[in-house]
Design an enzyme around this catalytic site. Structure first.
Site, PDB file in Angstrom:
ATOM      1  CD1 TRP A 164     -18.906  12.341 -18.182  1.00 13.41           C
ATOM      2  CD2 TRP A 164     -19.536  11.060 -16.774  1.00 13.41           C
ATOM      3  NE1 TRP A 164     -17.966  11.820 -18.034  1.00 13.41           N
ATOM      4  CE2 TRP A 164     -18.175  11.248 -17.124  1.00 13.41           C
ATOM      5  CE3 TRP A 164     -19.913   9.975 -15.770  1.00 13.41           C
ATOM      6  CZ2 TRP A 164     -17.407   9.809 -16.308  1.00 13.41           C
ATOM      7  CZ3 TRP A 164     -19.634   8.769 -15.754  1.00 13.41           C
ATOM      8  CH2 TRP A 164     -18.141   8.874 -16.084  1.00 13.41           C
ATOM      9  CD1 TRP A 216     -14.716   9.947 -14.758  1.00 16.00           C
ATOM     10  CD2 TRP A 216     -12.851  11.041 -12.805  1.00 16.00           C
ATOM     11  NE1 TRP A 216     -13.241  10.712 -15.299  1.00 16.00           N
ATOM     12  CE2 TRP A 216     -12.327  11.462 -14.682  1.00 16.00           C
ATOM     13  CE3 TRP A 216     -11.586  11.514 -12.101  1.00 16.00           C
ATOM     14  CZ2 TRP A 216     -10.530  12.275 -14.946  1.00 16.00           C
ATOM     15  CZ3 TRP A 216     -11.021  12.034 -12.165  1.00 16.00           C
ATOM     16  CH2 TRP A 216     -10.517  12.028 -13.845  1.00 16.00           C
ATOM     17  CD1 TRP A 267      -1.231  -0.498  -3.954  1.00 17.57           C
ATOM     18  CD2 TRP A 267      -1.799   0.520  -6.213  1.00 17.57           C
ATOM     19  NE1 TRP A 267      -2.264  -1.723  -4.573  1.00 17.57           N
ATOM     20  CE2 TRP A 267      -2.229  -0.725  -6.068  1.00 17.57           C
ATOM     21  CE3 TRP A 267      -1.915   1.452  -6.962  1.00 17.57           C
ATOM     22  CZ2 TRP A 267      -2.434  -0.653  -7.391  1.00 17.57           C
ATOM     23  CZ3 TRP A 267      -2.363   1.586  -8.271  1.00 17.57           C
ATOM     24  CH2 TRP A 267      -2.555  -0.491  -8.315  1.00 17.57           C
ATOM     25  CD  GLU A 303      -2.517  -1.424  -0.079  1.00 19.20           C
ATOM     26  OE1 GLU A 303      -3.003  -0.705  -0.847  1.00 19.20           O
ATOM     27  OE2 GLU A 303      -2.866  -2.485  -0.273  1.00 19.20           O
ATOM     28  CD1 TRP A 316     -11.446  10.123  -6.329  1.00 18.88           C
ATOM     29  CD2 TRP A 316     -13.334   9.438  -7.495  1.00 18.88           C
ATOM     30  NE1 TRP A 316     -12.463  10.377  -5.345  1.00 18.88           N
ATOM     31  CE2 TRP A 316     -13.716   9.860  -6.503  1.00 18.88           C
ATOM     32  CE3 TRP A 316     -14.555   8.966  -8.097  1.00 18.88           C
ATOM     33  CZ2 TRP A 316     -14.653   9.758  -6.035  1.00 18.88           C
ATOM     34  CZ3 TRP A 316     -16.027   9.209  -7.524  1.00 18.88           C
ATOM     35  CH2 TRP A 316     -15.928   9.097  -6.372  1.00 18.88           C
ATOM     36  CG  ASN A 374      -8.859   1.514  -0.313  1.00 18.93           C
ATOM     37  OD1 ASN A 374      -8.317   2.438  -0.971  1.00 18.93           O
ATOM     38  ND2 ASN A 374      -8.946   0.457  -0.419  1.00 18.93           N
TER      39      ASN A 374
HETATM   40  C1  LIG Z   1     -11.933   7.148  -4.837  1.00 13.59           C
HETATM   41  C2  LIG Z   1     -10.300   6.906  -4.035  1.00 13.59           C
HETATM   42  C3  LIG Z   1      -9.830   8.124  -3.792  1.00 13.59           C
HETATM   43  C4  LIG Z   1      -8.629   7.750  -2.468  1.00 13.59           C
HETATM   44  N1  LIG Z   1      -8.427   8.832  -2.244  1.00 13.59           N
HETATM   45  C5  LIG Z   1      -6.672   9.580  -1.670  1.00 13.59           C
HETATM   46  C6  LIG Z   1      -6.538   9.940  -0.283  1.00 13.59           C
HETATM   47  O1  LIG Z   1      -6.996  11.616  -1.079  1.00 13.59           O
HETATM   48  N2  LIG Z   1      -5.278   9.986   0.216  1.00 13.59           N
HETATM   49  C7  LIG Z   1      -5.372   9.051   0.296  1.00 13.59           C
HETATM   50  O2  LIG Z   1      -3.851   9.515   0.689  1.00 13.59           O
HETATM   51  N3  LIG Z   1      -5.059   7.981  -0.193  1.00 13.59           N
HETATM   52  C8  LIG Z   1      -6.266   8.149  -1.041  1.00 13.59           C
HETATM   53  N4  LIG Z   1      -7.021   6.609  -1.456  1.00 13.59           N
HETATM   54  C9  LIG Z   1      -6.555   5.790  -1.082  1.00 13.59           C
HETATM   55  C10 LIG Z   1      -6.605   4.949   0.135  1.00 13.59           C
HETATM   56  O3  LIG Z   1      -7.587   4.521   0.315  1.00 13.59           O
HETATM   57  C11 LIG Z   1      -5.921   5.814   1.670  1.00 13.59           C
HETATM   58  O4  LIG Z   1      -5.102   6.149   1.393  1.00 13.59           O
HETATM   59  C12 LIG Z   1      -6.498   4.827   2.591  1.00 13.59           C
HETATM   60  O5  LIG Z   1      -8.533   4.697   3.194  1.00 13.59           O
HETATM   61  C13 LIG Z   1      -6.186   5.764   4.103  1.00 13.59           C
HETATM   62  O6  LIG Z   1      -6.787   4.395   5.246  1.00 13.59           O
HETATM   63  P1  LIG Z   1      -4.385   4.289   5.540  1.00 13.59           P
HETATM   64  O7  LIG Z   1      -3.959   5.536   6.113  1.00 13.59           O
HETATM   65  O8  LIG Z   1      -5.944   3.383   6.994  1.00 13.59           O
HETATM   66  O9  LIG Z   1      -4.523   2.872   5.031  1.00 13.59           O
HETATM   67  P2  LIG Z   1      -4.066   1.794   4.842  1.00 13.59           P
HETATM   68  O10 LIG Z   1      -4.705   0.865   4.064  1.00 13.59           O
HETATM   69  O11 LIG Z   1      -3.191   1.582   5.966  1.00 13.59           O
HETATM   70  O12 LIG Z   1      -2.485   2.050   3.620  1.00 13.59           O
HETATM   71  C14 LIG Z   1      -1.299   2.765   4.490  1.00 13.59           C
HETATM   72  C15 LIG Z   1      -0.993   3.412   3.988  1.00 13.59           C
HETATM   73  O13 LIG Z   1      -0.857   3.191   2.478  1.00 13.59           O
HETATM   74  C16 LIG Z   1      -1.420   3.899   1.717  1.00 13.59           C
HETATM   75  N5  LIG Z   1      -2.374   3.839   0.705  1.00 13.59           N
HETATM   76  C17 LIG Z   1      -3.186   3.230   0.702  1.00 13.59           C
HETATM   77  N6  LIG Z   1      -4.276   2.274   0.035  1.00 13.59           N
HETATM   78  C18 LIG Z   1      -3.742   3.412  -1.301  1.00 13.59           C
HETATM   79  C19 LIG Z   1      -4.025   3.494  -2.879  1.00 13.59           C
HETATM   80  N7  LIG Z   1      -4.862   3.155  -3.228  1.00 13.59           N
HETATM   81  N8  LIG Z   1      -3.479   4.482  -3.012  1.00 13.59           N
HETATM   82  C20 LIG Z   1      -2.256   5.168  -2.132  1.00 13.59           C
HETATM   83  N9  LIG Z   1      -1.997   5.430  -1.340  1.00 13.59           N
HETATM   84  C21 LIG Z   1      -2.490   3.781  -1.013  1.00 13.59           C
HETATM   85  C22 LIG Z   1      -1.480   5.620   2.381  1.00 13.59           C
HETATM   86  O14 LIG Z   1      -1.027   6.411   2.359  1.00 13.59           O
HETATM   87  C23 LIG Z   1      -2.136   4.445   3.898  1.00 13.59           C
HETATM   88  O15 LIG Z   1      -2.002   5.535   3.977  1.00 13.59           O
HETATM   89  C24 LIG Z   1      -8.124   6.977  -2.240  1.00 13.59           C
HETATM   90  C25 LIG Z   1      -9.086   5.617  -2.225  1.00 13.59           C
HETATM   91  C26 LIG Z   1     -10.039   5.761  -3.225  1.00 13.59           C
HETATM   92  C27 LIG Z   1      -9.801   4.302  -4.492  1.00 13.59           C
END
Ligand SMILES: Cc1cc2nc3c(=O)[nH]c(=O)nc-3n(C[C@H](O)[C@H](O)[C@H](O)COP(=O)(O)OP(=O)(O)OC[C@H]3O[C@@H](n4cnc5c(N)ncnc54)[C@H](O)[C@@H]3O)c2cc1C
Length: 486
Positions: A304, A357, A276, A273, A380, A339
């Site tokens: 749309w 979107w 990612w 993650e 998105w 997420n």
């Molecule tokens: C539509 C959509 C919009 C999103 N917008 C954002 C946003 O604005 N900012 C954001 O930080 N994340 C975003 N995410 C990714 C993800 O949802 C969040 O990072 C995550 O939910 C944060 O919770 P956590 O810190 O507990 O994540 P954990 O699951 O603990 O993951 C650890 C870290 O990995 C990174 N991470 C995890 N998943 C992703 C991912 N898919 N893409 C990029 N980085 C990721 C984050 O920095 C996160 O804190 C988005 C995902 C989707 C589907």
């Protein structure tokens, strides 16, 4: 330059911490005296509502940072204004040799930094950008042919292959604290949230380095369960560190090192993650146009429905789909969304409601405490099938099945949609399927106690599939025509 009398400016941005701050380390170790500065950027602030939660997070993190610097004999200077003017002014005023800042990969920041560097260069001064918010940036992870990668798995494999323990080494800034510029020679009045006209908000996360380390310690004990628990919003399975990573109140190197050393399925999934996050950052760096348009050209011109009343229902959490509504209410009330739920609500907006979107992207950008241009845009564009490594357009999430699978007992739904608290685990995912007798027994009136679904998922799904088939056909026809013309 002679270190003995050289002065540096440390411009804090997305790195609001002292511990393991690579930029600060370079400034303190390379110069006799360092002036720490933060600027509330008037251009960014002018676009935010007065109730924006992020300002509270930043302000409280800055208070902690300022206290820590003060305890070491320095003084954090906090200004409001345009950094392109302020940074060179400060550099001139204090005869600064080098301005240090953490490298930023977003289009606005790159443009701003280029302009700051230009003005500083006219004064024979330098802007030194240091990689800090990622392990690998820009061109550090490329394909075997030396090109930027647009698919996650090869990026991740190349990232892991490149990784050495040196990439995750901690920068020991504490040992260098003697280098702060004397506090009594600095006189900037502390700019506060209130003086900027913003309202202080209550936060569900503790800000600052202390908040970050507490969240991290809490998650570290749970990291080995991450893979199994990460998809369930009603369970404490994820790290909740995204806002800390966003504002740099914790070092990504510290996190990646711990996950890498621990190994095993949970830690490795979590490390993925973090990768990612870097994947989307390097993608935005190489393709800045995705900030305002679909990456895949063939999906740019889609028709749309864009119904304003449906969009309002989605934003406010009253679509009649409990999992969608609970998720949107979580976002509105806390600034966070799990997420799995981000994926569900994004898919619902795009594929069930047929709303652009970019409307959803913009709403998330306003509401999310962890809002990050690259990750949000990546998420998105993934959901809308327009992005680099995106979901297949013909794969459409069923919000009821998602709800049954990931919130089986409706624990999460009940927390944010209390009007459904009397419903059992069978009915809570789709209350409109309850019989009249069941509803009467609970005195539950659909359309009164809770909205009827604003769309029928099966109908919406068929409509979306037809739209995608038409677009595909049109694109094939266009490419055949251009082949014939060539
Ligand atoms: C539509 C959509 C919009 C999103 N917008 C954002 C946003 O604005 N900012 C954001 O930080 N994340 C975003 N995410 C990714 C993800 O949802 C969040 O990072 C995550 O939910 C944060 O919770 P956590 O810190 O507990 O994540 P954990 O699951 O603990 O993951 C650890 C870290 O990995 C990174 N991470 C995890 N998943 C992703 C991912 N898919 N893409 C990029 N980085 C990721 C984050 O920095 C996160 O804190 C988005 C995902 C989707 C589907």
């Amino acid at each position: 330059m002679n270190k003995a009398d050289s002065i540096a400016l440390m411009w804090f941005r997305r790195d609001l911490r002292l511990t393991d701050n690579a930029t600060l380390y370079q400034a303190l170790s390379g110069h006799e005296k360092v002036i720490p500065v933060f600027i509330f950027d008037e251009i960014i602030l002018s676009q935010l509502p007065k109730s924006d939660r992020r300002l509270t997070f930043i302000d409280e993190s800055l208070t902690e940072l300022a206290d820590k610097i003060a305890a070491q004999g320095g003084r954090l200077q906090i200004y409001y204004g345009n950094p392109i003017k302020l940074i060179p002014q400060l550099a001139l005023q204090f005869s600064v040799d080098v301005v240090y800042a953490g490298e930023d990969y977003e289009p606005y920041a790159r443009e701003r930094d280029a302009q700051v560097a230009l003005v500083l260069a006219e004064q024979q001064r330098k802007l030194q950008l240091i990689k800090d918010q990622v392990v690998f940036a820009k061109d550090e992870v490329l394909s075997q042919k030396g090109t930027p990668l647009t698919v996650f798995t090869p990026y991740k494999n190349a990232w892991l292959k490149r990784l050495r323990v040196d990439d995750l080494t901690t920068c020991d800034t504490a040992a260098l604290s003697a280098h702060w510029y004397a506090a009594d020679k600095l006189s900037c009045q502390r700019v506060t949230l209130e003086s900027l006209g913003f309202e202080r908000q209550s936060l569900v996360v503790k800000p600052g380095e202390t908040g970050a380390q507490l969240a991290w310690q809490d998650f570290q004990q749970r990291m080995s369960f991450y893979k199994d628990k990460r998809d369930f919003p009603g369970v404490k399975g994820v790290s909740y560190l995204s806002v800390h990573l966003r504002f740099g109140t914790i070092s990504v190197r510290q996190l990646a090192l711990a996950a890498w050393m621990q190994g095993g399925e949970g830690a490795n999934t979590w490390l993925s993650e973090l990768i990612w996050r870097e994947f989307y950052m390097q993608f935005m760096y190489h393709h800045p146009n995705v900030a305002h348009q679909a990456y895949k050209a063939e999906w740019r011109e889609q028709p749309w429905e864009n119904r304003a009343d449906w969009f309002a229902a989605w934003c406010e959490g009253r679509t009649g789909y409990p999992i969608v509504d609970a998720a949107m209410r979580q976002l509105n009330q806390t600034g966070f969304m799990h997420n799995r739920l981000r994926m569900i609500v994004a898919a619902f907006l795009i594929k069930d409601l047929d709303i652009n979107w970019q409307w959803g992207e913009a709403y998330f950008a306003q509401q999310l405490l962890d809002y990050d241009l690259s990750a949000n845009n990546g998420g998105w564009q993934w959901a809308s099938s327009t992005g680099c490594d995106a979901a297949q357009p013909f794969r459409i999430f069923n919000p009821v099945l998602q709800s049954e699978k990931f919130d089986a007992k409706g624990k999460f739904i009940k927390k944010y949609v209390p009007e459904l608290s009397k419903l059992d685990a069978k009915s809570i995912h789709a209350p409109w399927k309850m019989s009249l007798i069941e509803r009467q027994a609970l005195q539950f009136v659909l359309g009164k106690n809770y909205p009827l679904p604003i769309v029928d998922h099966d109908v919406a799904r068929k409509k979306a599939l037809q739209k995608y088939a038409n677009i595909k056909q049109m694109n094939e026809r266009d490419s055949n025509l251009s082949l014939k013309g060539a």
